[in-house]
Design a protein around this motif. Structure first.
Motif, PDB file in Angstrom:
ATOM      1  N   ILE A 112     -32.763  15.635   2.541  1.00  0.00           N
ATOM      2  CA  ILE A 112     -33.368  14.318   2.334  1.00  0.00           C
ATOM      3  C   ILE A 112     -33.953  13.803   3.646  1.00  0.00           C
ATOM      4  CG2 ILE A 112     -31.297  12.906   2.763  1.00  0.00           C
ATOM      5  CD1 ILE A 112     -33.960  12.341   0.040  1.00  0.00           C
ATOM      6  N   SER A 113     -35.030  13.069   3.557  1.00  0.00           N
ATOM      7  CA  SER A 113     -35.674  12.540   4.753  1.00  0.00           C
ATOM      8  C   SER A 113     -36.027  11.069   4.541  1.00  0.00           C
ATOM      9  CB  SER A 113     -36.950  13.320   5.060  1.00  0.00           C
ATOM     10  OG  SER A 113     -37.917  13.095   4.052  1.00  0.00           O
ATOM     11  N   ASN A 124     -30.194   8.784  10.201  1.00  0.00           N
ATOM     12  CA  ASN A 124     -29.212   9.858  10.039  1.00  0.00           C
ATOM     13  C   ASN A 124     -27.793   9.314   9.895  1.00  0.00           C
ATOM     14  OD1 ASN A 124     -31.074  11.965  10.053  1.00  0.00           O
ATOM     15  ND2 ASN A 124     -31.034  12.119  12.277  1.00  0.00           N
ATOM     16  N   ASN A 125     -27.440   8.348  10.711  1.00  0.00           N
ATOM     17  CA  ASN A 125     -26.102   7.754  10.595  1.00  0.00           C
ATOM     18  C   ASN A 125     -25.935   7.023   9.263  1.00  0.00           C
ATOM     19  OD1 ASN A 125     -25.274   8.740  13.065  1.00  0.00           O
ATOM     20  ND2 ASN A 125     -25.774   6.866  14.165  1.00  0.00           N
ATOM     21  N   TYR A 126     -27.002   6.376   8.820  1.00  0.00           N
ATOM     22  CA  TYR A 126     -26.968   5.675   7.532  1.00  0.00           C
ATOM     23  C   TYR A 126     -26.698   6.665   6.399  1.00  0.00           C
ATOM     24  CZ  TYR A 126     -28.618   3.067   3.472  1.00  0.00           C
ATOM     25  OH  TYR A 126     -28.715   2.473   2.236  1.00  0.00           O
ATOM     26  N   ILE A 127     -27.431   7.761   6.368  1.00  0.00           N
ATOM     27  CA  ILE A 127     -27.243   8.784   5.328  1.00  0.00           C
ATOM     28  C   ILE A 127     -25.851   9.399   5.437  1.00  0.00           C
ATOM     29  CG2 ILE A 127     -28.001  11.075   4.556  1.00  0.00           C
ATOM     30  CD1 ILE A 127     -29.831   8.795   3.639  1.00  0.00           C
ATOM     31  N   ASN A 128     -25.428   9.715   6.650  1.00  0.00           N
ATOM     32  CA  ASN A 128     -24.106  10.327   6.826  1.00  0.00           C
ATOM     33  C   ASN A 128     -22.984   9.396   6.397  1.00  0.00           C
ATOM     34  OD1 ASN A 128     -25.055  12.814   7.629  1.00  0.00           O
ATOM     35  ND2 ASN A 128     -24.881  12.374   9.812  1.00  0.00           N
ATOM     36  N   ASP A 129     -23.158   8.098   6.587  1.00  0.00           N
ATOM     37  CA  ASP A 129     -22.142   7.151   6.120  1.00  0.00           C
ATOM     38  C   ASP A 129     -22.010   7.199   4.593  1.00  0.00           C
ATOM     39  OD1 ASP A 129     -21.564   6.394   8.701  1.00  0.00           O
ATOM     40  OD2 ASP A 129     -22.627   4.481   8.603  1.00  0.00           O
ATOM     41  N   TRP A 130     -23.129   7.302   3.880  1.00  0.00           N
ATOM     42  CA  TRP A 130     -23.078   7.449   2.423  1.00  0.00           C
ATOM     43  C   TRP A 130     -22.385   8.755   2.046  1.00  0.00           C
ATOM     44  CZ3 TRP A 130     -24.190   4.226  -1.547  1.00  0.00           C
ATOM     45  CH2 TRP A 130     -24.870   3.046  -1.240  1.00  0.00           C
ATOM     46  N   ARG A 131     -22.698   9.812   2.775  1.00  0.00           N
ATOM     47  CA  ARG A 131     -22.084  11.109   2.499  1.00  0.00           C
ATOM     48  C   ARG A 131     -20.574  11.066   2.726  1.00  0.00           C
ATOM     49  NH1 ARG A 131     -26.905  14.496   5.510  1.00  0.00           N
ATOM     50  NH2 ARG A 131     -28.270  14.595   3.675  1.00  0.00           N
ATOM     51  N   PHE A 169     -17.346  12.384  10.076  1.00  0.00           N
ATOM     52  CA  PHE A 169     -16.127  11.945   9.403  1.00  0.00           C
ATOM     53  C   PHE A 169     -15.184  11.261  10.394  1.00  0.00           C
ATOM     54  CE2 PHE A 169     -12.199  11.967   7.089  1.00  0.00           C
ATOM     55  CZ  PHE A 169     -12.583  11.879   5.763  1.00  0.00           C
ATOM     56  N   LYS A 170     -14.999  11.872  11.547  1.00  0.00           N
ATOM     57  CA  LYS A 170     -14.112  11.307  12.573  1.00  0.00           C
ATOM     58  C   LYS A 170     -14.654   9.960  13.058  1.00  0.00           C
ATOM     59  CE  LYS A 170     -10.795  11.901  15.754  1.00  0.00           C
ATOM     60  NZ  LYS A 170      -9.443  12.362  15.590  1.00  0.00           N
ATOM     61  N   PHE A 191     -20.463  20.260   1.926  1.00  0.00           N
ATOM     62  CA  PHE A 191     -21.790  20.775   1.561  1.00  0.00           C
ATOM     63  C   PHE A 191     -22.286  20.156   0.258  1.00  0.00           C
ATOM     64  CE2 PHE A 191     -21.172  24.945   4.108  1.00  0.00           C
ATOM     65  CZ  PHE A 191     -21.569  24.315   5.272  1.00  0.00           C
ATOM     66  N   GLU A 192     -21.389  19.971  -0.712  1.00  0.00           N
ATOM     67  CA  GLU A 192     -21.778  19.332  -1.977  1.00  0.00           C
ATOM     68  C   GLU A 192     -22.241  17.891  -1.762  1.00  0.00           C
ATOM     69  OE1 GLU A 192     -18.469  19.583  -4.677  1.00  0.00           O
ATOM     70  OE2 GLU A 192     -18.908  21.672  -5.210  1.00  0.00           O
ATOM     71  N   CYS A 193     -21.740  17.271  -0.706  1.00  0.00           N
ATOM     72  CA  CYS A 193     -22.077  15.876  -0.414  1.00  0.00           C
ATOM     73  C   CYS A 193     -23.273  15.740   0.525  1.00  0.00           C
ATOM     74  CB  CYS A 193     -20.860  15.156   0.159  1.00  0.00           C
ATOM     75  SG  CYS A 193     -19.539  14.956  -1.049  1.00  0.00           S
ATOM     76  N   GLY A 194     -23.942  16.840   0.821  1.00  0.00           N
ATOM     77  CA  GLY A 194     -25.190  16.781   1.574  1.00  0.00           C
ATOM     78  C   GLY A 194     -25.137  17.219   3.018  1.00  0.00           C
ATOM     79  N   PHE A 195     -23.957  17.490   3.545  1.00  0.00           N
ATOM     80  CA  PHE A 195     -23.878  17.953   4.929  1.00  0.00           C
ATOM     81  C   PHE A 195     -24.345  19.404   4.996  1.00  0.00           C
ATOM     82  CE2 PHE A 195     -20.974  14.359   5.178  1.00  0.00           C
ATOM     83  CZ  PHE A 195     -21.364  13.783   6.374  1.00  0.00           C
ATOM     84  N   ASN A 196     -24.988  19.743   6.102  1.00  0.00           N
ATOM     85  CA  ASN A 196     -25.507  21.093   6.276  1.00  0.00           C
ATOM     86  C   ASN A 196     -24.739  21.904   7.310  1.00  0.00           C
ATOM     87  OD1 ASN A 196     -27.685  20.896   4.429  1.00  0.00           O
ATOM     88  ND2 ASN A 196     -28.814  19.696   5.917  1.00  0.00           N
TER      89      ASN A 196
END
Length: 140
Positions: free
Chosen positions: A53-54, A82-89, A126-127, A112-117
């Motif tokens: 996603i971009s 990127n931080n915004y998307i990762n927070d949702w993930r 996560f930390k 990976f199912e939640c969008g992390f590569n």
């Protein structure tokens, strides 16, 4: 030759033609409306599950200028895209870790199912978000 170049006031480019970076602004109301629209889209469509996603793709889905979307995320949420998307993930990962249906899955599979590569990006995000490693969180 270089002295002649300088003394003749010749330049390789015209300093007046260089454009400065434009600052993108929205009214407070427009910014809040776009933020509400973005939050609804993220909640209903879950585009963050797509690892590719971009900002441009989400802006296209919302039919807004990518710079406007970036501005709203930066100014109203005080984070980058990127931080915004990762927070949702991360929130999605936490939901799955709290759901017994996902107990048999490995942590990396859920990530990976939640969008992390990548494992490292997942662990760092996560930390940062929870103060715990994914394994520590799962044991709670």
């Amino acid at each position: 030759m270089s002295l002649q170049f300088i003394t003749n006031d010749r330049f390789l480019f015209d300093i007046n033609l260089i454009t400065k970076r434009k600052i993108f602004t929205l009214t407070e109301t427009d910014g809040k409306n776009l933020l509400n629209q973005l939050t609804l889209f993220m909640t209903e469509e879950k585009p963050y599950l797509d690892g590719a996603i971009s900002l441009t793709a989400i802006a296209g889905s919302l039919d807004v200028n990518p710079k406007a979307l970036s501005f709203v995320i930066n100014e109203h949420l005080h984070k980058n895209f990127n931080n915004y998307i990762n927070d949702w993930r991360i929130e999605e990962v936490k939901k799955r870790l709290n759901n017994k249906e996902y107990n048999q899955l490995k942590m990396l599979t859920i990530a990976f199912e939640c969008g992390f590569n990548s494992k490292s990006t997942f662990n760092l995000a996560f930390k940062r978000a929870t103060g715990l490693s994914p394994t520590e969180y799962r044991k709670l």
